[in-house]
Design a protein around this motif. Structure first.
Motif, PDB file in Angstrom:
ATOM      1  N   PRO A 361      46.284  41.954  37.658  1.00  0.00           N
ATOM      2  CA  PRO A 361      45.276  42.199  38.701  1.00  0.00           C
ATOM      3  C   PRO A 361      44.912  43.666  38.871  1.00  0.00           C
ATOM      4  CG  PRO A 361      47.391  41.542  39.655  1.00  0.00           C
ATOM      5  CD  PRO A 361      47.483  41.284  38.188  1.00  0.00           C
ATOM      6  N   VAL A 362      45.860  44.578  38.636  1.00  0.00           N
ATOM      7  CA  VAL A 362      45.548  46.003  38.796  1.00  0.00           C
ATOM      8  C   VAL A 362      44.537  46.438  37.744  1.00  0.00           C
ATOM      9  CG1 VAL A 362      46.467  48.350  38.742  1.00  0.00           C
ATOM     10  CG2 VAL A 362      47.788  46.520  39.827  1.00  0.00           C
ATOM     11  N   THR A 363      44.781  46.032  36.486  1.00  0.00           N
ATOM     12  CA  THR A 363      43.851  46.376  35.403  1.00  0.00           C
ATOM     13  C   THR A 363      42.482  45.762  35.650  1.00  0.00           C
ATOM     14  OG1 THR A 363      45.677  46.518  33.819  1.00  0.00           O
ATOM     15  CG2 THR A 363      43.466  46.236  32.918  1.00  0.00           C
ATOM     16  N   ILE A 364      42.461  44.494  36.061  1.00  0.00           N
ATOM     17  CA  ILE A 364      41.183  43.816  36.313  1.00  0.00           C
ATOM     18  C   ILE A 364      40.449  44.481  37.468  1.00  0.00           C
ATOM     19  CG2 ILE A 364      40.137  41.641  37.057  1.00  0.00           C
ATOM     20  CD1 ILE A 364      42.409  40.201  35.601  1.00  0.00           C
ATOM     21  N   ALA A 365      41.188  44.839  38.521  1.00  0.00           N
ATOM     22  CA  ALA A 365      40.564  45.478  39.684  1.00  0.00           C
ATOM     23  C   ALA A 365      39.942  46.807  39.303  1.00  0.00           C
ATOM     24  CB  ALA A 365      41.606  45.672  40.790  1.00  0.00           C
ATOM     25  N   ARG A 366      40.664  47.620  38.546  1.00  0.00           N
ATOM     26  CA  ARG A 366      40.124  48.920  38.158  1.00  0.00           C
ATOM     27  C   ARG A 366      38.915  48.767  37.237  1.00  0.00           C
ATOM     28  NH1 ARG A 366      44.699  53.108  36.386  1.00  0.00           N
ATOM     29  NH2 ARG A 366      42.832  54.436  36.448  1.00  0.00           N
ATOM     30  N   ALA A 367      38.974  47.780  36.349  1.00  0.00           N
ATOM     31  CA  ALA A 367      37.855  47.565  35.426  1.00  0.00           C
ATOM     32  C   ALA A 367      36.605  47.098  36.166  1.00  0.00           C
ATOM     33  CB  ALA A 367      38.251  46.551  34.354  1.00  0.00           C
ATOM     34  N   THR A 368      36.764  46.137  37.089  1.00  0.00           N
ATOM     35  CA  THR A 368      35.601  45.644  37.825  1.00  0.00           C
ATOM     36  C   THR A 368      34.993  46.744  38.691  1.00  0.00           C
ATOM     37  OG1 THR A 368      37.111  44.753  39.508  1.00  0.00           O
ATOM     38  CG2 THR A 368      36.295  43.216  37.845  1.00  0.00           C
ATOM     39  N   ASN A 369      35.849  47.571  39.268  1.00  0.00           N
ATOM     40  CA  ASN A 369      35.349  48.682  40.086  1.00  0.00           C
ATOM     41  C   ASN A 369      34.572  49.679  39.225  1.00  0.00           C
ATOM     42  OD1 ASN A 369      35.170  50.309  42.521  1.00  0.00           O
ATOM     43  ND2 ASN A 369      36.668  51.661  41.571  1.00  0.00           N
ATOM     44  N   ALA A 370      35.119  49.979  38.033  1.00  0.00           N
ATOM     45  CA  ALA A 370      34.443  50.925  37.138  1.00  0.00           C
ATOM     46  C   ALA A 370      33.108  50.368  36.653  1.00  0.00           C
ATOM     47  CB  ALA A 370      35.347  51.255  35.949  1.00  0.00           C
ATOM     48  N   PHE A 371      33.079  49.095  36.284  1.00  0.00           N
ATOM     49  CA  PHE A 371      31.833  48.486  35.799  1.00  0.00           C
ATOM     50  C   PHE A 371      30.805  48.390  36.927  1.00  0.00           C
ATOM     51  CE2 PHE A 371      34.067  47.792  32.048  1.00  0.00           C
ATOM     52  CZ  PHE A 371      33.300  47.145  31.096  1.00  0.00           C
ATOM     53  N   ALA A 372      31.259  48.016  38.121  1.00  0.00           N
ATOM     54  CA  ALA A 372      30.332  47.913  39.248  1.00  0.00           C
ATOM     55  C   ALA A 372      29.712  49.264  39.565  1.00  0.00           C
ATOM     56  CB  ALA A 372      31.057  47.360  40.480  1.00  0.00           C
ATOM     57  N   GLY A 373      30.481  50.331  39.349  1.00  0.00           N
ATOM     58  CA  GLY A 373      29.970  51.666  39.603  1.00  0.00           C
ATOM     59  C   GLY A 373      28.871  52.083  38.650  1.00  0.00           C
ATOM     60  N   GLN A 374      28.711  51.363  37.539  1.00  0.00           N
ATOM     61  CA  GLN A 374      27.673  51.699  36.561  1.00  0.00           C
ATOM     62  C   GLN A 374      26.398  50.878  36.736  1.00  0.00           C
ATOM     63  OE1 GLN A 374      29.208  52.721  32.441  1.00  0.00           O
ATOM     64  NE2 GLN A 374      30.948  51.557  33.194  1.00  0.00           N
ATOM     65  N   GLY A 375      26.390  50.012  37.733  1.00  0.00           N
ATOM     66  CA  GLY A 375      25.176  49.259  37.998  1.00  0.00           C
ATOM     67  C   GLY A 375      25.374  47.755  37.930  1.00  0.00           C
ATOM     68  N   ALA A 376      24.369  47.024  38.411  1.00  0.00           N
ATOM     69  CA  ALA A 376      24.464  45.564  38.504  1.00  0.00           C
ATOM     70  C   ALA A 376      24.662  44.903  37.152  1.00  0.00           C
ATOM     71  CB  ALA A 376      23.207  45.012  39.179  1.00  0.00           C
ATOM     72  N   ALA A 377      23.945  45.366  36.125  1.00  0.00           N
ATOM     73  CA  ALA A 377      24.038  44.731  34.811  1.00  0.00           C
ATOM     74  C   ALA A 377      25.435  44.878  34.221  1.00  0.00           C
ATOM     75  CB  ALA A 377      23.001  45.331  33.866  1.00  0.00           C
ATOM     76  N   TRP A 378      26.039  46.047  34.414  1.00  0.00           N
ATOM     77  CA  TRP A 378      27.402  46.245  33.914  1.00  0.00           C
ATOM     78  C   TRP A 378      28.388  45.342  34.650  1.00  0.00           C
ATOM     79  CZ3 TRP A 378      29.420  48.667  29.801  1.00  0.00           C
ATOM     80  CH2 TRP A 378      28.591  49.526  29.089  1.00  0.00           C
ATOM     81  N   TYR A 379      28.201  45.198  35.959  1.00  0.00           N
ATOM     82  CA  TYR A 379      29.098  44.325  36.718  1.00  0.00           C
ATOM     83  C   TYR A 379      28.938  42.873  36.278  1.00  0.00           C
ATOM     84  CZ  TYR A 379      31.270  41.751  40.501  1.00  0.00           C
ATOM     85  OH  TYR A 379      32.063  40.881  41.209  1.00  0.00           O
ATOM     86  N   LEU A 380      27.702  42.448  36.049  1.00  0.00           N
ATOM     87  CA  LEU A 380      27.483  41.078  35.573  1.00  0.00           C
ATOM     88  C   LEU A 380      28.159  40.862  34.226  1.00  0.00           C
ATOM     89  CD1 LEU A 380      23.733  40.403  36.490  1.00  0.00           C
ATOM     90  CD2 LEU A 380      25.786  39.638  37.699  1.00  0.00           C
ATOM     91  N   SER A 381      28.184  41.888  33.384  1.00  0.00           N
ATOM     92  CA  SER A 381      28.789  41.734  32.058  1.00  0.00           C
ATOM     93  C   SER A 381      30.287  41.509  32.149  1.00  0.00           C
ATOM     94  CB  SER A 381      28.471  42.953  31.183  1.00  0.00           C
ATOM     95  OG  SER A 381      29.173  44.098  31.622  1.00  0.00           O
TER      96      SER A 381
END
Length: 453
Positions: A361-381
């Protein structure tokens, strides 16, 4: 603290979406197969919110947001009134039970397609697949700075992210792969990248670096960020100076400074260093000084550090129209599914470290936060990839997972009668042990990868 809160937020949001869709798949098909649903819960443990619907189903949000469940009427879990026996899950034909159980993973797969479609329609900004530097294996293959990577093997690479994702599987398998590039002069050529020459064990998280490739957007400009006191550059160079040449040799970026400084130190004496400062070109005299690294290595230094620049702007975009995005989304889902199965196979055969395969969960949380910070399309990916992973992993034939139940029902189809309660109970213990082991490994990987490093 901001990163921690953001990571927790996006973890909860992501799991909430994925689990809701997964459980809704079970719920939707169960209702249409005539099964009475007693509770639809997002999360485990004590309900924080609950409402009984007109259909008699309890809808709940529970305290532990790491999963969810759909509780159906079942004689194996309690007494069922005679009037409701025809609505019990265990009384339904095996094909209906298979459909209900498979509906959760199928819902995640369909969600993956929908998310990739949304990503393509919005357009995911990225960096152009332009090589900034080539060393070692990449240089031996003929890759050069300025080359644009058009394809790796049979996969087109419109962005640098695609280059990375295409090269990683070949690197893990130590397989030579053709790379089609366009030079900065417009000429096209196909090179053979000899990944079979990679070391047997290498840092899988930095496969591109081990190959010797660096992207153009990661090249550090030759701009001075700090001058250390009492060094060769003190009083000569200043913060913000852009170094353009050393002893008459051009400097393209920060990597070109070190080798020239070593050459200057070896020959001795003063040398000219050319810089751009406030719009002016200056030629300054400098003489490197010898220094000792922590490991005892002697080297020549100027006493300068690179400027810590802001992240470069994206210069590429992967985008399709709404209709074009439909086949693209299905193709991307199929490709990522193949890669996921291949990665699972590599983990079982030892080709890839489970430390880099099983994420907690820590790795997933950090990854989702990083992707979300790059915009909606990155978060959707990343949400699409998590949905795909959840769907496929749930299909693994491990008791207590959907795949384990499907295995029981397939056995029932073959033998003509349900698996015995004793076998199912034994399977539950085995499944719990396997899941507990996977969770322990995931948390261990989180500690090693995020807290130790």
């Amino acid at each position: 603290m901001g990163e921690l809160i953001g990571s927790l937020w996006w973890l909860v949001v992501s799991l909430g979406v994925l689990v809701s869709i997964h459980e809704y798949g079970h719920f939707w098909v169960a209702r249409r197969c005539g099964v009475r649903v007693l509770r639809f819960s997002i999360g485990f443990g004590k309900p924080l919110w609950m409402k009984r619907g007109a259909d008699g189903t309890e809808y709940a949000v529970a305290a532990i947001p790491l999963g969810g469940y759909v509780k159906m009427l079942d004689e194996r879990e309690g007494d069922v009134p005679d009037a409701q026996l025809d609505q019990a899950f265990n009384r339904k034909p095996v094909w209906r039970r298979i459909a209900i159980v498979a509906a959760g993973p199928v819902a995640n797969l369909l969600l993956c397609v929908a998310l990739f479609w949304g990503m393509f329609v919005i357009g995911r900004p990225d960096y152009a697949p332009v090589v900034g530097g080539a060393e070692r294996i990449a240089a031996e293959a003929g890759l050069r700075a300025g080359d644009t990577v058009r394809a790796v093997g049979t996969r087109a690479t419109p962005t640098w992210s695609e280059v990375q994702m295409a090269l990683l599987p070949a690197a893990l398998d130590h397989e030579d792969v053709p790379v089609r590039v366009t030079g900065d002069d417009g000429s096209e050529r196909t090179l053979q990248l000899p990944l079979s020459q990679l070391p047997e064990h290498f840092d899988e998280r930095n496969a591109i670096g081990v190959i010797g490739l660096s992207p153009r957007h990661a090249v550090v400009p030759a701009v001075v960020g700090r001058v250390s006191p009492d060094t060769a550059a003190w009083g000569v160079l200043a913060e913000g100076d852009r170094i353009t040449a050393i002893d008459g040799n051009p400097v393209a970026d920060w990597r070109g400074i070190g080798p020239q400084v070593q050459a200057l130190g070896a020959q001795g004496g003063l040398a000219m260093i050319e810089v751009e400062r406030d719009g002016e070109r200056l030629a300054l005299e400098i003489q490197p000084r010898e220094a000792t690294d922590e490991d005892g290595t002697q080297r020549w230094v100027l006493g300068i550090e690179p400027a810590r620049g802001v992240r470069p702007e994206f210069d590429a975009m992967r985008r399709y129209g709404p209709l074009q995005a439909i086949p693209a989304a299905f193709a991307e889902t199929a490709h990522q599914a193949r890669e996921l199965f291949a990665m699972i196979g590599r983990a079982f055969t030892g080709k890839v470290s489970v430390q880099n395969t099983v994420a907690g969960p820590v790795t997933i949380a950090r990854a989702t936060n990083a992707f979300a910070g790059q915009g909606a399309a990155w978060y959707l990916s990343i949400l699409a990839l998590l949905s795909l992973s959840l769907g496929i992993l749930n299909l693994l034939p491990i008791p207590i997972l959907d795949g384990g139940h499907l295995l029981y029902y397939l056995i029932e189809l073959v033998k003509g009668s349900p698996v015995s309660e004793r076998v199912m109970a034994a399977g539950q213990y085995v499944g719990l042990a396997l899941i507990a082991g996977l969770m322990g490994l995931a948390f261990y990987n989180d500690i090693v990868n995020n807290l130790v490093h």
